[in-house]
Scaffold this motif. Structure first.
Motif, PDB file in Angstrom:
ATOM      1  N   ALA A  57     -61.916  32.824 -47.593  1.00  0.00           N
ATOM      2  CA  ALA A  57     -61.699  32.292 -46.247  1.00  0.00           C
ATOM      3  C   ALA A  57     -61.144  33.358 -45.304  1.00  0.00           C
ATOM      4  CB  ALA A  57     -60.747  31.101 -46.300  1.00  0.00           C
ATOM      5  N   GLN A  58     -61.477  33.201 -44.034  1.00  0.00           N
ATOM      6  CA  GLN A  58     -60.895  34.010 -42.965  1.00  0.00           C
ATOM      7  C   GLN A  58     -60.631  33.100 -41.773  1.00  0.00           C
ATOM      8  OE1 GLN A  58     -62.344  38.095 -41.468  1.00  0.00           O
ATOM      9  NE2 GLN A  58     -63.176  36.710 -39.911  1.00  0.00           N
ATOM     10  N   ALA A  59     -59.458  33.208 -41.185  1.00  0.00           N
ATOM     11  CA  ALA A  59     -59.107  32.401 -40.012  1.00  0.00           C
ATOM     12  C   ALA A  59     -59.465  33.154 -38.736  1.00  0.00           C
ATOM     13  CB  ALA A  59     -57.615  32.079 -40.030  1.00  0.00           C
ATOM     14  N   ALA A  60     -59.774  32.404 -37.703  1.00  0.00           N
ATOM     15  CA  ALA A  60     -60.072  33.004 -36.402  1.00  0.00           C
ATOM     16  C   ALA A  60     -58.805  33.561 -35.778  1.00  0.00           C
ATOM     17  CB  ALA A  60     -60.702  31.964 -35.484  1.00  0.00           C
ATOM     18  N   ASN A  61     -58.939  34.614 -34.993  1.00  0.00           N
ATOM     19  CA  ASN A  61     -57.806  35.186 -34.264  1.00  0.00           C
ATOM     20  C   ASN A  61     -57.637  34.480 -32.925  1.00  0.00           C
ATOM     21  OD1 ASN A  61     -60.359  36.523 -33.724  1.00  0.00           O
ATOM     22  ND2 ASN A  61     -59.244  37.821 -32.299  1.00  0.00           N
ATOM     23  N   PRO A  62     -56.415  34.378 -32.405  1.00  0.00           N
ATOM     24  CA  PRO A  62     -56.192  33.716 -31.120  1.00  0.00           C
ATOM     25  C   PRO A  62     -56.609  34.599 -29.950  1.00  0.00           C
ATOM     26  CG  PRO A  62     -54.129  34.596 -31.951  1.00  0.00           C
ATOM     27  CD  PRO A  62     -55.152  34.817 -33.040  1.00  0.00           C
ATOM     28  N   ASP A  63     -56.975  33.956 -28.846  1.00  0.00           N
ATOM     29  CA  ASP A  63     -57.219  34.625 -27.567  1.00  0.00           C
ATOM     30  C   ASP A  63     -58.239  35.757 -27.661  1.00  0.00           C
ATOM     31  OD1 ASP A  63     -56.785  34.781 -24.845  1.00  0.00           O
ATOM     32  OD2 ASP A  63     -55.178  36.247 -25.028  1.00  0.00           O
ATOM     33  N   PRO A  64     -59.431  35.502 -28.184  1.00  0.00           N
ATOM     34  CA  PRO A  64     -60.436  36.567 -28.279  1.00  0.00           C
ATOM     35  C   PRO A  64     -61.052  36.889 -26.920  1.00  0.00           C
ATOM     36  CG  PRO A  64     -61.396  34.501 -28.949  1.00  0.00           C
ATOM     37  CD  PRO A  64     -59.934  34.232 -28.710  1.00  0.00           C
ATOM     38  N   ILE A  65     -61.741  38.019 -26.853  1.00  0.00           N
ATOM     39  CA  ILE A  65     -62.459  38.410 -25.643  1.00  0.00           C
ATOM     40  C   ILE A  65     -63.888  38.767 -26.015  1.00  0.00           C
ATOM     41  CG2 ILE A  65     -61.708  40.836 -25.835  1.00  0.00           C
ATOM     42  CD1 ILE A  65     -61.805  40.943 -22.747  1.00  0.00           C
ATOM     43  N   PHE A  66     -64.812  38.456 -25.129  1.00  0.00           N
ATOM     44  CA  PHE A  66     -66.207  38.849 -25.290  1.00  0.00           C
ATOM     45  C   PHE A  66     -66.670  39.481 -23.990  1.00  0.00           C
ATOM     46  CE2 PHE A  66     -70.785  37.522 -24.789  1.00  0.00           C
ATOM     47  CZ  PHE A  66     -71.292  38.522 -25.588  1.00  0.00           C
ATOM     48  N   ILE A  67     -67.194  40.685 -24.078  1.00  0.00           N
ATOM     49  CA  ILE A  67     -67.769  41.381 -22.925  1.00  0.00           C
ATOM     50  C   ILE A  67     -69.279  41.390 -23.108  1.00  0.00           C
ATOM     51  CG2 ILE A  67     -67.884  43.545 -21.635  1.00  0.00           C
ATOM     52  CD1 ILE A  67     -65.092  44.202 -22.632  1.00  0.00           C
ATOM     53  N   SER A  68     -69.980  40.747 -22.202  1.00  0.00           N
ATOM     54  CA  SER A  68     -71.433  40.664 -22.293  1.00  0.00           C
ATOM     55  C   SER A  68     -72.075  41.621 -21.296  1.00  0.00           C
ATOM     56  CB  SER A  68     -71.905  39.237 -22.000  1.00  0.00           C
ATOM     57  OG  SER A  68     -71.762  38.939 -20.622  1.00  0.00           O
ATOM     58  N   TRP A  69     -73.381  41.837 -21.475  1.00  0.00           N
ATOM     59  CA  TRP A  69     -74.140  42.682 -20.551  1.00  0.00           C
ATOM     60  C   TRP A  69     -74.011  42.183 -19.110  1.00  0.00           C
ATOM     61  CZ3 TRP A  69     -78.176  41.164 -17.393  1.00  0.00           C
ATOM     62  CH2 TRP A  69     -78.859  42.191 -16.723  1.00  0.00           C
TER      63      TRP A  69
ATOM     64  N   LYS B  11     -71.557  40.847 -17.624  1.00  0.00           N
ATOM     65  CA  LYS B  11     -70.239  41.134 -17.034  1.00  0.00           C
ATOM     66  C   LYS B  11     -69.666  42.365 -17.730  1.00  0.00           C
ATOM     67  CE  LYS B  11     -69.436  36.242 -16.028  1.00  0.00           C
ATOM     68  NZ  LYS B  11     -70.710  35.754 -16.608  1.00  0.00           N
ATOM     69  N   ARG B  12     -70.387  43.447 -17.614  1.00  0.00           N
ATOM     70  CA  ARG B  12     -70.122  44.639 -18.419  1.00  0.00           C
ATOM     71  C   ARG B  12     -69.217  45.677 -17.768  1.00  0.00           C
ATOM     72  NH1 ARG B  12     -75.101  44.391 -16.321  1.00  0.00           N
ATOM     73  NH2 ARG B  12     -75.999  46.141 -15.163  1.00  0.00           N
ATOM     74  N   GLU B  13     -68.885  45.532 -16.490  1.00  0.00           N
ATOM     75  CA  GLU B  13     -68.147  46.589 -15.802  1.00  0.00           C
ATOM     76  C   GLU B  13     -66.669  46.589 -16.193  1.00  0.00           C
ATOM     77  OE1 GLU B  13     -67.438  48.417 -11.302  1.00  0.00           O
ATOM     78  OE2 GLU B  13     -68.687  46.633 -11.574  1.00  0.00           O
ATOM     79  N   VAL B  14     -66.143  47.779 -16.464  1.00  0.00           N
ATOM     80  CA  VAL B  14     -64.733  47.957 -16.815  1.00  0.00           C
ATOM     81  C   VAL B  14     -64.144  49.075 -15.971  1.00  0.00           C
ATOM     82  CG1 VAL B  14     -65.042  47.128 -19.186  1.00  0.00           C
ATOM     83  CG2 VAL B  14     -65.273  49.574 -18.692  1.00  0.00           C
ATOM     84  N   LEU B  15     -62.816  49.108 -15.912  1.00  0.00           N
ATOM     85  CA  LEU B  15     -62.082  50.132 -15.173  1.00  0.00           C
ATOM     86  C   LEU B  15     -61.239  50.932 -16.162  1.00  0.00           C
ATOM     87  CD1 LEU B  15     -61.122  51.354 -12.431  1.00  0.00           C
ATOM     88  CD2 LEU B  15     -59.301  49.631 -12.454  1.00  0.00           C
ATOM     89  N   LEU B  16     -61.407  52.248 -16.172  1.00  0.00           N
ATOM     90  CA  LEU B  16     -60.650  53.102 -17.080  1.00  0.00           C
ATOM     91  C   LEU B  16     -59.222  53.262 -16.561  1.00  0.00           C
ATOM     92  CD1 LEU B  16     -60.538  55.022 -19.512  1.00  0.00           C
ATOM     93  CD2 LEU B  16     -61.298  56.859 -17.979  1.00  0.00           C
TER      94      LEU B  16
ATOM     95  N   TYR C  35     -72.769  33.682 -20.441  1.00  0.00           N
ATOM     96  CA  TYR C  35     -71.838  32.854 -19.671  1.00  0.00           C
ATOM     97  C   TYR C  35     -70.444  32.823 -20.289  1.00  0.00           C
ATOM     98  CZ  TYR C  35     -75.893  31.099 -17.113  1.00  0.00           C
ATOM     99  OH  TYR C  35     -77.020  31.000 -16.328  1.00  0.00           O
ATOM    100  N   HIS C  36     -70.262  33.414 -21.449  1.00  0.00           N
ATOM    101  CA  HIS C  36     -68.984  33.323 -22.160  1.00  0.00           C
ATOM    102  C   HIS C  36     -68.188  34.615 -22.047  1.00  0.00           C
ATOM    103  CE1 HIS C  36     -70.131  29.515 -24.080  1.00  0.00           C
ATOM    104  NE2 HIS C  36     -71.327  30.048 -24.212  1.00  0.00           N
TER     105      HIS C  36
ATOM    106  N   LEU D  11     -63.264  43.896 -15.678  1.00  0.00           N
ATOM    107  CA  LEU D  11     -63.101  43.415 -14.308  1.00  0.00           C
ATOM    108  C   LEU D  11     -63.363  41.915 -14.167  1.00  0.00           C
ATOM    109  CD1 LEU D  11     -64.598  46.375 -12.229  1.00  0.00           C
ATOM    110  CD2 LEU D  11     -62.242  45.955 -12.960  1.00  0.00           C
ATOM    111  N   ALA D  12     -64.288  41.380 -14.924  1.00  0.00           N
ATOM    112  CA  ALA D  12     -64.618  39.961 -14.777  1.00  0.00           C
ATOM    113  C   ALA D  12     -63.497  39.052 -15.272  1.00  0.00           C
ATOM    114  CB  ALA D  12     -65.915  39.640 -15.509  1.00  0.00           C
ATOM    115  N   SER D  13     -62.850  39.420 -16.376  1.00  0.00           N
ATOM    116  CA  SER D  13     -61.814  38.569 -16.965  1.00  0.00           C
ATOM    117  C   SER D  13     -60.396  39.017 -16.619  1.00  0.00           C
ATOM    118  CB  SER D  13     -61.959  38.550 -18.491  1.00  0.00           C
ATOM    119  OG  SER D  13     -61.686  39.836 -19.033  1.00  0.00           O
ATOM    120  N   LYS D  14     -60.267  40.251 -16.083  1.00  0.00           N
ATOM    121  CA  LYS D  14     -58.955  40.854 -15.776  1.00  0.00           C
ATOM    122  C   LYS D  14     -58.163  41.147 -17.050  1.00  0.00           C
ATOM    123  CE  LYS D  14     -59.935  40.459 -11.437  1.00  0.00           C
ATOM    124  NZ  LYS D  14     -60.435  41.647 -10.708  1.00  0.00           N
TER     125      LYS D  14
END
Length: 379
Positions: A283-295, A297-302, A225-226, A315-318
């Motif tokens: 220590a390590q800080a988190a990066n801003p604006d991450p993306i996660f592609i899951s199974w 919502k796996r479709e992408v456009l080349l 869902y993320h 395609l799901a997140s644009k």
């Protein structure tokens, strides 16, 4: 290298499930009277991981004053489906444990009734399965056309109680304030839902029905869902009044077995997994604006290719991003991406994380249910 992908599997389609004499699987609907002063522990999708199940119950400090509710998929994929089934039968006999049937549960008695070819095909397809464990207990090391009929007869005789227990699991439990189901519901009125809804409804929490009673379910790993940070912990859609519990145990490399604990109006979760632990020293800080592609919502456009790198639109997140060829594959003519994230976990010295894999100077890890990358120098 592909990270956090689904473990290889083929969906055993819903039409393989035996339908009853009336042409449709019977819908067992059980009403519960729950004491709100008792702790209620919800667990889903154990998938034959008996040692993790025991570890999780111990972590919850489960005792005979609690109520335990299991939301289906007791077996398949893990190493000890039969052991889990026997544990659950014993727990239910004690009177404070309830269970609903999942799609991986119902196919077992179903395959005992179907054509032998289906029985053989499934046992050869899924080596880690309840039917294979039962067959081994009956003296059959492998099942084929020469012994399938005799093997199935031996299983039916030796494991009649186990098969009846599975077949008689309710598809939904209902209390004064809750609905408990494996996969999901399309309608609040229970009789309007089909057995496919209860057992196999995908992406339930992306629906639009607002339920009056809180619905608890499993089946669909919550990280699906993320689209920003991969999160394996229980997930709630407040607008729908639904909480999903499945942490991807047995399905995802980063998966975990979750328990959601309801305790006098409050809720919290605990989890276990089989990943090795490591300690953070830098220590390590988190990066801003991450993306996660899951199974899910796996479709992408080349959009562009340079050597072994591809500039794609998810395609799901644009969102547009560069992906290595190693992450991309075709599925039914569509370009897809294995589970991928660019998120860097926020960690501090002394933190303990779980290690999934290592790649190119980074460790793919999990910390407090969140999944991402940590530079090797932080260990």
């Amino acid at each position: 290298m592909r990270m956090g992908q689904n473990k290889p599997s083929v969906c055993w389609s819903a039409d393989k499930i035996e339908r009853g004499n009336a042409g449709e699987k019977r819908v067992y609907h059980q009403m519960l009277e729950l004491d709100e002063n008792q702790r209620i522990i919800l667990i889903s999708d154990i998938h034959g991981c008996r040692s993790l199940f025991h570890e999780l119950l111990a972590k919850c400090q489960f005792n005979d004053q609690d109520i335990l509710i299991l939301l289906g998929d007791l077996g398949e994929k893990g190493p000890d489906s039969l052991g889990v089934l026997h544990d659950v039968m014993e727990l239910c006999a004690a009177g404070n444990t309830y269970v609903v049937q999942g799609n991986c549960d119902c196919l077992v008695p179903s395959l005992m009734k179907q054509e032998l070819a289906d029985f053989i095909g499934y046992t050869q397809f899924r080596e880690a399965s309840l039917l294979n464990e039962m067959a081994h207990a009956c003296g059959y090391a492998a099942i084929d056309e020469t012994n399938a009929k005799a093997c199935r007869q031996a299983i039916a005789k030796r494991f009649a109680k186990e098969l009846a227990f599975i077949d008689n699991m309710p598809l939904i439990l209902e209390s004064e304030s809750m609905l408990l189901v494996h996969a999901g519901l399309r309608y609040e009125e229970i009789s309007r839902n089909t057995w496919e809804d209860f057992l196999t409804l995908p992406a339930f929490m992306e629906g639009h029905t607002a339920f009056k009673k809180h619905v608890y379910c499993g089946h669909w790993p919550t990280l699906n869902y993320h689209m920003d940070i991969a999160d394996c912990r229980p997930y709630t859609n407040a607008a729908m009044n639904v909480t999903g519990i499945d942490g991807g145990n047995g399905v995802k490399d980063e998966g975990q077995l979750n328990a959601l604990i309801l305790d006098q109006g409050k809720s919290y979760s605990v989890w276990v997994d089989s990943l090795p632990a490591a300690r953070i020293c830098k220590a390590q800080a988190a990066n801003p604006d991450p993306i996660f592609i899951s199974w899910a919502k796996r479709e992408v456009l080349l959009l562009q290719r340079q050597a072994d790198q591809c500039y794609c639109e998810h395609l799901a997140s644009k969102r547009k991003l560069w992906l290595s060829d190693a992450y991309l594959y075709e599925d039914e003519g569509k370009l897809c991406c294995y589970d991928y994230t660019d998120y860097r976990l926020n960690v501090l010295p002394g933190d303990t994380v779980k290690v999934i894999t290592k790649h190119d100077g980074f460790v793919y890890a999990k910390h407090n249910g969140l999944v991402g990358w940590i530079a090797e120098e932080c260990f």
